[in-house]
Design a protein around this motif. Structure first.
Motif, PDB file in Angstrom:
ATOM      1  N   SER A 104       0.833  -1.184   0.000  1.00  0.00           N
ATOM      2  CA  SER A 104       0.000   0.000   0.000  1.00  0.00           C
ATOM      3  C   SER A 104       0.873   1.242   0.000  1.00  0.00           C
ATOM      4  N   PHE A 105       0.374   2.294  -0.616  1.00  0.00           N
ATOM      5  CA  PHE A 105       1.159   3.506  -0.818  1.00  0.00           C
ATOM      6  C   PHE A 105       1.437   4.230   0.493  1.00  0.00           C
ATOM      7  N   LYS A 106       2.681   4.689   0.632  1.00  0.00           N
ATOM      8  CA  LYS A 106       3.069   5.527   1.761  1.00  0.00           C
ATOM      9  C   LYS A 106       3.617   6.843   1.201  1.00  0.00           C
TER      10      LYS A 106
ATOM     11  N   GLY B 197      -5.584   6.774  -4.981  1.00  0.00           N
ATOM     12  CA  GLY B 197      -5.517   7.390  -3.673  1.00  0.00           C
ATOM     13  C   GLY B 197      -4.943   6.532  -2.566  1.00  0.00           C
ATOM     14  N   THR B 198      -4.807   5.227  -2.765  1.00  0.00           N
ATOM     15  CA  THR B 198      -4.321   4.359  -1.684  1.00  0.00           C
ATOM     16  C   THR B 198      -3.224   3.417  -2.143  1.00  0.00           C
ATOM     17  N   THR B 199      -3.471   2.622  -3.166  1.00  0.00           N
ATOM     18  CA  THR B 199      -2.503   1.600  -3.560  1.00  0.00           C
ATOM     19  C   THR B 199      -1.344   2.212  -4.337  1.00  0.00           C
ATOM     20  N   GLY B 200      -0.203   1.579  -4.236  1.00  0.00           N
ATOM     21  CA  GLY B 200       0.980   2.039  -4.950  1.00  0.00           C
ATOM     22  C   GLY B 200       2.229   1.398  -4.378  1.00  0.00           C
ATOM     23  N   PHE B 201       3.372   2.066  -4.537  1.00  0.00           N
ATOM     24  CA  PHE B 201       4.627   1.499  -4.031  1.00  0.00           C
ATOM     25  C   PHE B 201       5.649   2.600  -3.816  1.00  0.00           C
ATOM     26  N   SER B 202       6.658   2.277  -3.033  1.00  0.00           N
ATOM     27  CA  SER B 202       7.829   3.136  -2.833  1.00  0.00           C
ATOM     28  C   SER B 202       9.071   2.271  -2.958  1.00  0.00           C
ATOM     29  N   ILE B 203      10.046   2.743  -3.719  1.00  0.00           N
ATOM     30  CA  ILE B 203      11.281   2.002  -3.951  1.00  0.00           C
ATOM     31  C   ILE B 203      12.459   2.863  -3.514  1.00  0.00           C
TER      32      ILE B 203
ATOM     33  N   ASN C  56       7.887  -7.944  -6.168  1.00  0.00           N
ATOM     34  CA  ASN C  56       6.652  -8.736  -6.140  1.00  0.00           C
ATOM     35  C   ASN C  56       5.493  -7.849  -5.758  1.00  0.00           C
ATOM     36  N   LEU C  57       4.339  -8.103  -6.349  1.00  0.00           N
ATOM     37  CA  LEU C  57       3.139  -7.403  -5.943  1.00  0.00           C
ATOM     38  C   LEU C  57       2.678  -7.902  -4.583  1.00  0.00           C
TER      39      LEU C  57
END
Length: 201
Positions: free
Chosen positions: A6-8, A48-54, A85-86
């Motif tokens: 989930s996106f931060k 607005g919610t899901t995503g990723f940080s690398i 991975n998702l």
């Protein structure tokens, strides 16, 4: 392994925020969302919610691609190490065995394709700047080791040079004593005249 969760929101200053960016991970279209290029992470958010940080140390390569085989429009092509991975999925790749066949690298292909191709270059430059702000810890350790060895070599050189200078001074004094030419300096430093030194001898 990096897991897309989930996106931060980025906690570090954001260098670039770009909406309407399509993300393709290992040939899987994740949809359209907003890209955040911050000084610590490369993040993307959808709905607005899901995503990723690398983290940037997981980015092995990033480049501008105009190859239609990579993407139908100009994009940013990224290789991440390790594999991404998702969230909720397990790694479906076969585990490494002891066979002689060389295993594939533990990498993922990540494509960032803004709907407006004119934004590609600004995204690339922002990622480049932020990557430079976050060097690979392994590279930093290697550089520190190199500096340590360089400092040690410099100290050894200075010490050896000092020893050479000391030896030269001793040799010069010995030669001047043999030639009776040291009495002038000796007399000057002690307030005596030359004949006093000669009388002492």
């Amino acid at each position: 392994m990096v897991v897309v969760t989930s996106f931060k929101p980025p906690e570090s200053p954001i260098r670039l925020e770009q909406s309407n960016v399509v993300v393709i991970l290992d040939k899987r279209d994740l949809g359209t969302g907003t890209l955040f290029v911050s000084e610590r992470t490369l993040s993307w958010q959808k709905d607005g919610t899901t995503g990723f940080s690398i983290e940037y140390y997981n980015v092995s390569l990033h480049a501008v691609s105009k190859d239609p085989n990579v993407c139908e429009r100009e994009c940013i092509y990224i290789l991440t190490d390790p594999h991404i991975n998702l969230f909720g999925e397990t790694d479906q790749r076969p585990a490494n065995d002891d066979s002689d066949v060389e295993s594939e690298p533990d990498l993922s292909e990540l494509i960032l394709a803004p709907e407006n191709p004119t934004h590609v270059q600004s995204i690339y430059e922002a990622i480049k700047i932020c990557q430079e702000l976050n060097p690979d810890p392994a590279d930093v350790d290697d550089e520190d080791d190199d500096n340590l060895f360089a400092d040690a070599e410099e100290e050894m050189f200075i010490e050896a040079e000092s020893e050479q200078i000391g030896d030269a001074v001793v040799d010069s004094l010995a030669e001047r004593l043999q030639n009776n030419s040291v009495d002038v300096q000796y007399s000057y430093r002690n307030g005596n005249e030359d004949e006093d030194f000669e009388d002492a001898d």
